[in-house]
Design an enzyme around this catalytic site. Structure first.
Site, short mmCIF file in Angstrom:
data_model
loop_
_atom_site.label_atom_id
_atom_site.label_comp_id
_atom_site.label_asym_id
_atom_site.label_seq_id
_atom_site.Cartn_x
_atom_site.Cartn_y
_atom_site.Cartn_z
N TRP A 135 0.74 -1.37 0.39
CA TRP A 135 -0.26 -0.23 0.19
C TRP A 135 1.18 1.35 -0.30
O TRP A 135 1.97 1.20 0.99
CB TRP A 135 -0.64 0.07 1.18
CG TRP A 135 -1.86 1.35 1.43
CD1 TRP A 135 -2.68 2.12 0.21
CD2 TRP A 135 -1.69 1.80 2.41
NE1 TRP A 135 -3.09 2.54 0.85
CE2 TRP A 135 -2.89 2.52 2.10
CE3 TRP A 135 -1.28 2.23 3.59
CZ2 TRP A 135 -3.57 3.61 3.19
CZ3 TRP A 135 -1.89 2.31 4.50
CH2 TRP A 135 -2.65 3.84 4.26
N ASP A 216 -0.62 -5.41 9.59
CA ASP A 216 -2.13 -4.49 9.46
C ASP A 216 -2.90 -5.50 8.16
O ASP A 216 -2.97 -6.39 7.36
CB ASP A 216 -1.19 -4.19 7.81
CG ASP A 216 -2.26 -2.14 7.03
OD1 ASP A 216 -3.70 -2.24 7.87
OD2 ASP A 216 -1.86 -1.73 6.07
N LYS A 252 -12.95 -1.35 5.79
CA LYS A 252 -13.91 -1.96 4.50
C LYS A 252 -14.94 -2.58 5.53
O LYS A 252 -16.02 -2.99 4.58
CB LYS A 252 -12.66 -2.42 4.14
CG LYS A 252 -11.50 -2.22 3.88
CD LYS A 252 -11.44 -1.09 2.72
CE LYS A 252 -10.78 -0.21 3.24
NZ LYS A 252 -9.29 0.01 1.72
#
Ligand code: PGU
Length: 406
Positions: A135, A216, A252
């Site tokens: 990311w 993460d 999300k």
């Protein structure tokens, strides 16, 4: 104007991911399609507020006893406890032994940043290894937190799969004690995850070298549709009794993007250490933003504490994951029908929100110009932004890009 004290300020480029939305918003074409940012859309192409989230918000609004006082520096206590259970497992010995400290942070990004700053202040090894690619915000977050960023091999463009040998070699030659950032599931941007057997090998290697895992977890439940299956990598590392950090995001999996709700957990060897670590996390947080926002964490706690709401959440989550998987199949079939040159099986093999298409930046630019389709320049598309209606348009664009623009 000419005498502004800010005259020397140069215009910064737009963010590589969020800037795609800025460009998309300026496009006036009725056919425009935003597959840049990882944000879930319905079949109608609209943002989705989960029905269980609406219910939780209703009950919060209807409760007159609720006030708007400051939260403690580390956030809502019940939210923290439930978040640790969600990622570590309800029966996790680490939680029962009080060895996990959890602090509410500003979504996944804030959790990574607080964890990074804590490590920079209190951990003996300041190097963090992050996957290549990862990311785009990871290197910036950790560098500004005061860590020094290095990469480990992760993705093999040749196979469009995991470069497992490269990963083992790079972690194997990392200095003892180095921090290693791991995507818990649904690796962004590649959609390529290690198998359980590979995770086990990674775990053994990392523990034998005292490498410190920093997970993460931005997509728990979004990859497979199962919250437990998607937490398996983290739980393997927690189960061995060793230490690790986990950044969780509810952006999300609960669709709480703009509420900025997440958590940082640090699993320690003893409850005494966990208590001391928590006291230092407060010193990181207090001068940064004082304490976190109340609303999002209250929604999450309301859902996680209530058995019925929790079940409803898992059903809605599974539906989102299934819709994304169905988009993978539809896109794959559409390219097959068009006879688009190349092997597109990675579209159905990859996991989570994104497909790492392999399209190059010229092809991406061509698709934006000619088809008003927006994606990040590395060829990543958010499958969650796609619908049955827009698959043919995307397939036409990919076909044209591959056959004409390369
Ligand atoms: N970690 C990973 C791996 C992510 O993909 C994201 C979001 C985050 C952390 C941070 O999410 P929070 O919103 O802070 O919880 N990545 C998305 C969203 C857009 C962005 O870049 O922030 C993406 O499209 O990659």
């Amino acid at each position: 104007m000419a005498d502004s004290v800010f005259n020397h300020v140069v215009r910064a480029p737009e963010d590589p991911i969020l800037g795609v939305t800025v460009a998309y918003n300026k496009d006036t074409s009725p056919n425009k399609l935003n597959l840049g940012v990882g944000a879930y859309r319905t079949e109608e192409g609209k943002p989705l507020v989960l029905s269980v989230v609406r219910q939780a918000e209703q009950s919060l609004v209807n409760d007159p006893s609720r006030v708007k006082e400051y939260l403690p520096i580390i956030g809502l206590a019940e939210f923290n406890k439930l978040s640790a259970k969600l990622i570590c497992g309800a029966d996790s010995p680490a939680i029962q032994e009080n060895r996990v400290t959890t602090v509410q942070c500003l979504s996944g990004t804030g959790s990574l940043r607080v964890g990074g700053e804590f490590l920079a202040r209190h951990y003996h090894e300041r190097t963090i290894y992050i996957p290549q690619p990862t990311w785009g915000n990871h290197p910036k977050v950790f560098t500004l937190a005061g860590l020094s960023v290095k990469y480990y091999r992760y993705y093999d463009p040749g196979t469009r799969g995991l470069d497992f040998q490269g990963l083992l070699e790079d972690l194997g030659s990392a200095p003892s004690g180095a921090v290693v950032l791991l995507h818990a599931c649904a690796h962004n941007p590649t959609g390529v995850d290690p198998t359980v057997e590979q995770w086990e090998q990674i775990r053994q290697l990392m523990r034998s070298k005292q490498l410190l895992p920093f997970f993460d977890s931005a997509y728990q439940g979004f990859a497979s549709g199962s919250l437990d299956a998607d937490a398996q990598s983290v739980r393997m590392f927690v189960a061995d009794g060793g230490e690790c950090l986990v950044a969780q995001s509810y952006a999300k999996n609960m669709g709480l993007y703009g509420e900025r709700v997440g958590a940082l957990s640090i699993v320690c060897k003893t409850s005494d250490v966990a208590g001391k670590v928590e006291s230092q996390l407060k010193l990181v947080i207090r001068p940064m933003y004082s304490n976190p926002p109340l609303h999002g964490a209250s929604i999450v706690a309301t859902i996680l504490r209530d058995k019925d709401m929790y079940n409803e959440w898992t059903i809605e989550l599974k539906a989102m994951a299934d819709r994304i998987i169905s988009m993978r199949h539809q896109l794959f079939e559409a390219l097959k029908t068009r006879g688009t040159p190349g092997d597109w099986s990675h579209i159905i093999k990859q996991i989570g929100m994104f497909t790492f298409t392999g399209l190059n930046s010229e092809q991406v630019a061509f698709m934006r110009q000619e088809y008003h389709i927006y994606m990040t320049s590395d060829g990543r598309i958010s499958m969650a932004g796609l619908s049955s209606r827009t698959v043919p348009h995307l397939a036409d664009a990919i076909h044209a890009a591959v056959t004409r623009a390369s």
